[in-house]
Motif scaffolding. Structure first.
Motif, short mmCIF file in Angstrom:
data_model
loop_
_atom_site.label_atom_id
_atom_site.label_comp_id
_atom_site.label_asym_id
_atom_site.label_seq_id
_atom_site.Cartn_x
_atom_site.Cartn_y
_atom_site.Cartn_z
N MET A 1 0.84 -1.18 0.00
CA MET A 1 0.00 0.00 0.00
C MET A 1 0.89 1.25 0.00
SD MET A 1 -2.78 0.97 2.86
CE MET A 1 -3.73 2.44 2.75
N ASP A 2 0.56 2.20 -0.88
CA ASP A 2 1.30 3.46 -0.91
C ASP A 2 0.97 4.29 0.32
OD1 ASP A 2 2.73 3.21 -3.23
OD2 ASP A 2 1.36 4.37 -4.46
N THR A 3 2.01 4.69 1.00
CA THR A 3 1.83 5.63 2.10
C THR A 3 2.66 6.85 1.77
OG1 THR A 3 3.75 4.84 3.36
CG2 THR A 3 1.62 3.70 3.74
N LEU A 4 2.41 7.93 2.46
CA LEU A 4 3.20 9.13 2.23
C LEU A 4 4.67 8.86 2.52
CD1 LEU A 4 3.43 12.05 1.42
CD2 LEU A 4 2.80 12.70 3.75
#
Length: 162
Positions: A1-4
């Motif tokens: 999952m892309d996170t900041l």
């Protein structure tokens, strides 16, 4: 999952290579020079400050008085993801944009198409000025962009003058 955090880590890895900074600086230098040259050559046009954007688009407005009086402007836009220059007929605000689209609906637009009024769409009409531009020949690119944006402006003035 892309996170900041993961996105920033990837951003940092790319920045460490140094090419992003060089490309971005070169692009900003080219756009600033193009805007300055147009301002010097066409004193009767209004040239806005450069909007650098968020690595999505970078643009400045280059607008003749006839369009400015109608609260319209011409944006010379570099679209980063496409690596393309575009010219946009745009309004000074959303109401002007919507009113101008309604005014042009049903007119013969030639090779142009009206944009759809929706969030995130800032143009009334868009045209590609240069796809995959050659930044290694800046003088030639600048001349190409100048000629094509002037032709676009002339077309927009004709469309809006009827």
């Amino acid at each position: 999952m892309d996170t900041l955090n993961s996105n920033i880590q990837e951003y940092q890895r790319q920045l460490e290579k140094g090419q992003i900074q060089k490309a971005y600086k070169g692009l900003m230098t080219f756009m600033t020079g193009l805007a300055a040259d147009l301002q010097n050559r066409y004193a009767d046009y209004t040239v806005s400050a450069l909007y650098p954007g968020y690595m999505d688009m970078t643009y400045f407005a280059f607008t003749p008085s006839a369009l400015r009086e109608q609260k319209l402007k011409i944006a010379v836009v570099y679209v980063h993801e496409k690596n393309a220059f575009e010219a946009w007929l745009a309004g000074s605000n959303r109401k002007v944009q919507a009113d101008t689209i309604a005014r042009l609906r049903g007119k013969l637009l030639g090779a142009y198409a009206l944009s759809t009024v929706s969030p995130g769409v800032d143009s009334i009409i868009e045209a590609t000025l240069a796809a995959q531009p050659d930044f290694d020949s800046p003088e030639t690119l600048q001349q190409t962009l100048e000629g094509r944006v002037l032709a676009f402006i002339q077309d927009m003035e004709k469309l809006l003058g009827d």
